[in-house]
Design a protein around this motif. Sequence first.
Motif, PDB file in Angstrom:
ATOM      1  N   GLN A 128       0.837  -1.222   0.000  1.00 12.62           N
ATOM      2  CA  GLN A 128       0.000   0.000   0.000  1.00 12.62           C
ATOM      3  C   GLN A 128       0.859   1.255   0.000  1.00 12.62           C
ATOM      4  O   GLN A 128       0.543   2.245  -0.640  1.00 12.62           O
ATOM      5  N   TYR A 129       1.955   1.188   0.782  1.00  8.29           N
ATOM      6  CA  TYR A 129       2.891   2.314   0.860  1.00  8.29           C
ATOM      7  C   TYR A 129       3.444   2.623  -0.538  1.00  8.29           C
ATOM      8  O   TYR A 129       3.446   3.780  -1.006  1.00  8.29           O
ATOM      9  N   LYS A 130       3.898   1.598  -1.233  1.00 11.69           N
ATOM     10  CA  LYS A 130       4.479   1.806  -2.566  1.00 11.69           C
ATOM     11  C   LYS A 130       3.428   2.354  -3.524  1.00 11.69           C
ATOM     12  O   LYS A 130       3.705   3.242  -4.331  1.00 11.69           O
ATOM     13  N   GLU A 131       2.232   1.813  -3.367  1.00 16.34           N
ATOM     14  CA  GLU A 131       1.129   2.269  -4.230  1.00 16.34           C
ATOM     15  C   GLU A 131       0.826   3.751  -3.983  1.00 16.34           C
ATOM     16  O   GLU A 131       0.602   4.519  -4.911  1.00 16.34           O
ATOM     17  N   PHE A 132       0.848   4.143  -2.671  1.00 21.32           N
ATOM     18  CA  PHE A 132       0.574   5.549  -2.340  1.00 21.32           C
ATOM     19  C   PHE A 132       1.544   6.466  -3.069  1.00 21.32           C
ATOM     20  O   PHE A 132       1.141   7.436  -3.709  1.00 21.32           O
ATOM     21  N   TRP A 133       2.829   6.165  -2.982  1.00 22.34           N
ATOM     22  CA  TRP A 133       3.833   7.076  -3.545  1.00 22.34           C
ATOM     23  C   TRP A 133       3.810   7.075  -5.069  1.00 22.34           C
ATOM     24  O   TRP A 133       4.135   8.086  -5.692  1.00 22.34           O
ATOM     25  N   GLN A 134       3.394   5.948  -5.628  1.00 25.44           N
ATOM     26  CA  GLN A 134       3.260   5.904  -7.084  1.00 25.44           C
ATOM     27  C   GLN A 134       2.076   6.757  -7.535  1.00 25.44           C
ATOM     28  O   GLN A 134       2.189   7.566  -8.455  1.00 25.44           O
ATOM     29  N   LYS A 135       0.971   6.586  -6.826  1.00 31.56           N
ATOM     30  CA  LYS A 135      -0.237   7.351  -7.180  1.00 31.56           C
ATOM     31  C   LYS A 135      -0.033   8.841  -6.922  1.00 31.56           C
ATOM     32  O   LYS A 135      -0.553   9.685  -7.641  1.00 31.56           O
ATOM     33  N   ARG A 136       0.712   9.158  -5.851  1.00 35.17           N
ATOM     34  CA  ARG A 136       0.943  10.554  -5.508  1.00 35.17           C
ATOM     35  C   ARG A 136       1.616  11.282  -6.682  1.00 35.17           C
ATOM     36  O   ARG A 136       1.268  12.409  -7.012  1.00 35.17           O
ATOM     37  N   GLU A 137       2.555  10.595  -7.302  1.00 34.02           N
ATOM     38  CA  GLU A 137       3.269  11.220  -8.412  1.00 34.02           C
ATOM     39  C   GLU A 137       2.303  11.584  -9.542  1.00 34.02           C
ATOM     40  O   GLU A 137       2.485  12.582 -10.236  1.00 34.02           O
ATOM     41  N   GLU A 138       1.271  10.763  -9.675  1.00 37.94           N
ATOM     42  CA  GLU A 138       0.298  11.026 -10.746  1.00 37.94           C
ATOM     43  C   GLU A 138      -0.640  12.174 -10.404  1.00 37.94           C
ATOM     44  O   GLU A 138      -1.386  12.655 -11.253  1.00 37.94           O
ATOM     45  N   CYS A 139      -0.637  12.605  -9.142  1.00 32.93           N
ATOM     46  CA  CYS A 139      -1.541  13.684  -8.713  1.00 32.93           C
ATOM     47  C   CYS A 139      -1.047  15.084  -9.071  1.00 32.93           C
ATOM     48  O   CYS A 139      -1.782  16.053  -8.919  1.00 32.93           O
ATOM     49  N   PHE A 140       0.203  15.164  -9.497  1.00 31.02           N
ATOM     50  CA  PHE A 140       0.736  16.504  -9.793  1.00 31.02           C
ATOM     51  C   PHE A 140       0.163  17.037 -11.102  1.00 31.02           C
ATOM     52  O   PHE A 140       0.269  16.394 -12.132  1.00 31.02           O
ATOM     53  N   VAL A 141      -0.460  18.204 -11.022  1.00 31.21           N
ATOM     54  CA  VAL A 141      -0.996  18.807 -12.244  1.00 31.21           C
ATOM     55  C   VAL A 141      -0.034  19.888 -12.760  1.00 31.21           C
ATOM     56  O   VAL A 141      -0.184  20.383 -13.861  1.00 31.21           O
ATOM     57  N   SER A 142       0.935  20.273 -11.922  1.00 34.39           N
ATOM     58  CA  SER A 142       1.914  21.276 -12.338  1.00 34.39           C
ATOM     59  C   SER A 142       3.283  20.632 -12.334  1.00 34.39           C
ATOM     60  O   SER A 142       3.532  19.716 -11.570  1.00 34.39           O
ATOM     61  N   GLY A 143       4.142  21.182 -13.168  1.00 32.74           N
ATOM     62  CA  GLY A 143       5.504  20.669 -13.128  1.00 32.74           C
ATOM     63  C   GLY A 143       6.198  20.799 -14.454  1.00 32.74           C
ATOM     64  O   GLY A 143       5.634  21.274 -15.442  1.00 32.74           O
ATOM     65  N   PHE A 144       7.446  20.382 -14.440  1.00 33.12           N
ATOM     66  CA  PHE A 144       8.260  20.502 -15.646  1.00 33.12           C
ATOM     67  C   PHE A 144       9.399  19.506 -15.522  1.00 33.12           C
ATOM     68  O   PHE A 144       9.662  18.963 -14.439  1.00 33.12           O
ATOM     69  N   GLN A 145      10.082  19.290 -16.613  1.00 29.48           N
ATOM     70  CA  GLN A 145      11.254  18.422 -16.611  1.00 29.48           C
ATOM     71  C   GLN A 145      12.415  19.259 -16.073  1.00 29.48           C
ATOM     72  O   GLN A 145      12.837  20.222 -16.704  1.00 29.48           O
ATOM     73  N   GLY A 146      12.895  18.919 -14.869  1.00 31.26           N
ATOM     74  CA  GLY A 146      13.857  19.782 -14.199  1.00 31.26           C
ATOM     75  C   GLY A 146      15.320  19.448 -14.444  1.00 31.26           C
ATOM     76  O   GLY A 146      16.197  20.169 -13.978  1.00 31.26           O
TER      77      GLY A 146
END
Lengths: 281, 340
Positions: free
Chosen positions: B192-210
């Motif tokens: 569940q922990y791994k799933e949380f952090w994977q899903k969290r990454e998909e929640c970002f609506v802002s961002g860029f290739q840094g």
Amino acid sequence: MSATLKSPLLPTCGTLRSIEEIAPDNFLYRFKFTDKTLSSCMPGQFVQLWLPGVGESAISICSGKTGDTLELLIRRVGRVTTSAAKMTEGQIVGLRGPFGRGFPVEHFRGKSVCMVAGGCGVAPLRGLWQYLLDHRCDYDRLTLVYGMRRPSDMLFAREFKEMAKRKDIDLLLSSENLPPEDKTVVPMQHGMVTAVLHSAPLAPDYQIAVCGPPVMYKFVVRDLRRRGVPDENMWLSLERHMKCGIGKCGHCFVSGKLSCQCGPVFRLDELKGLPEAIECE
Amino acid sequence: MQRCFYFAKADFPRFFELMRSFGPVHAPVAVSSASSSFMPVSGVDQINMQALRTILPPKKLFYPPQEPLVSFSEAGFEQTAPDTAPQVLFGVHPCDLAGLAILDKIFVAHPGDAHYMSRRQSTLVVGLSCLPDPNCFCTSMGCGGAPARGFDLFLTDLDKGYFVQVGTPAGLSLLSPAYEYIRPAKTEQTDQYKEFWQKREECFVSGFQGDNLPAIMDVESDHPMWQELGSRCLSCGNCVMVCPTCYCFDMVDTLSLSGTCGERCRQWDGCQFNGFAKVAGDFNFRATAVERYKFWFRHKLHGFEDPYGDKTCVGCGRCRVSCPADIDRIVEMVPRLAGK
């Protein structure tokens, strides 16, 4: 344990031994101290002078060797320096340092050195010329170019009078205003520092040490380049308002370089691509 | 060292008392409908578990906005003793953990800052997972993943319970009296922990290739955007005060009424203020708001030759939400510089 860690911002005690107004608003101070670290001061480095209750200022070392007494030349200009001018002998101050990278006296060894001073920028260079003269046989030809606004502004006049008798250092002095009634202790030309620099004996292999008001640098650098001196032979002491001296407070950033750590003396080619190094308003 | 534990949300009040047994707990508290602040709390109900970004980052606990460092009197001067009583900082998100790691490097670099280091050593840091809002871009700055260091304990919110990562022996010691309800994590909880952090990454609506950011900052140092946005800067300094990695300071003396004793205080300062780079003779090396604006962004998105030596933005979004001129939209500025 953490509780016993000593703060690098805690000064050590110094005692004012003497204060002398060597030109209007310019005072030469001698502070006695016990902290041995301060004895290692080298020309071009600086210390933080603290007047408890008033504030702290970064001041350049202005003598060639320090021993147990620190010589500082301070112009009365701001809050701390105005308070300093009112100090009396025996008064206790705080001292921290020495900080920064000074003039590269080891790198200068065996070479000819030309010092270019403007206004009270002559103070840090006094530390350098005293050092070079103390180790005179280690250096080739020495030249000192010093420009001021008017002859009465001249700092270290007694010392210049003595130096003028020496054959092993060339002195070239200039004053922007040269009223005939003003007496000068050594011969002086009329004009900006760049005017005398023009007539200074210089070769491209000379090492140049520069210290003066921020506006002076671009003109001196331009003229030195015209005379064939490469950037890697020019050493500039940059003025910044260091608040800590230990690379934490952020005030002395020259673009991305901390002047209190990488400077205040920079080789000109180290400043390439740093837009705010010698440009100012 | 056992590194992963789990406890049910129903046991959070017990976990809170566990933290209190170490020392006073500072946690995000709602101070308005839209903002939270790290404050001392005495009960679980005071904590805003949903707080995303506090007004000020946790740096204020280790590096207070104003603090006396030296006291002086007619007898001489001495260092003031920093408050080293044990305390717990709870609810630190990944961006702020990354920010603290940067401040650590600045203040620990020789000569180490006694006051900062003392407080840091006496504080237990308990991190907490979060889900991003449109102003978050920690992933773009390389610090948005599941944290692996910089905390004593880190809690990941798994719906019915908390997955606990142990970062230090001090964190493990805190847990030891509570093994009755804080149990080693089971496989399904780790999943569940791994799933949380994977899903969290998909929640970002802002961002860029840094990845190319420092290079882009170099090649676009004269981009018209700097003039366009910088000329709107009010030089209010909000951005530097709320930034988790801004560390600049001034030193100010305060004097007693008798004039015989006083303190030498450190105060937060900021490069956006007009006088920051002023020297004697009234020369100013960064006289315009545009120059100061560019300078700050260079430190944040490119990095300086300071003891950290790398870009210092952690993507928390505080500058964006606190800028009255609306000129700190990093998530839009970077793609514009990158030509996207």
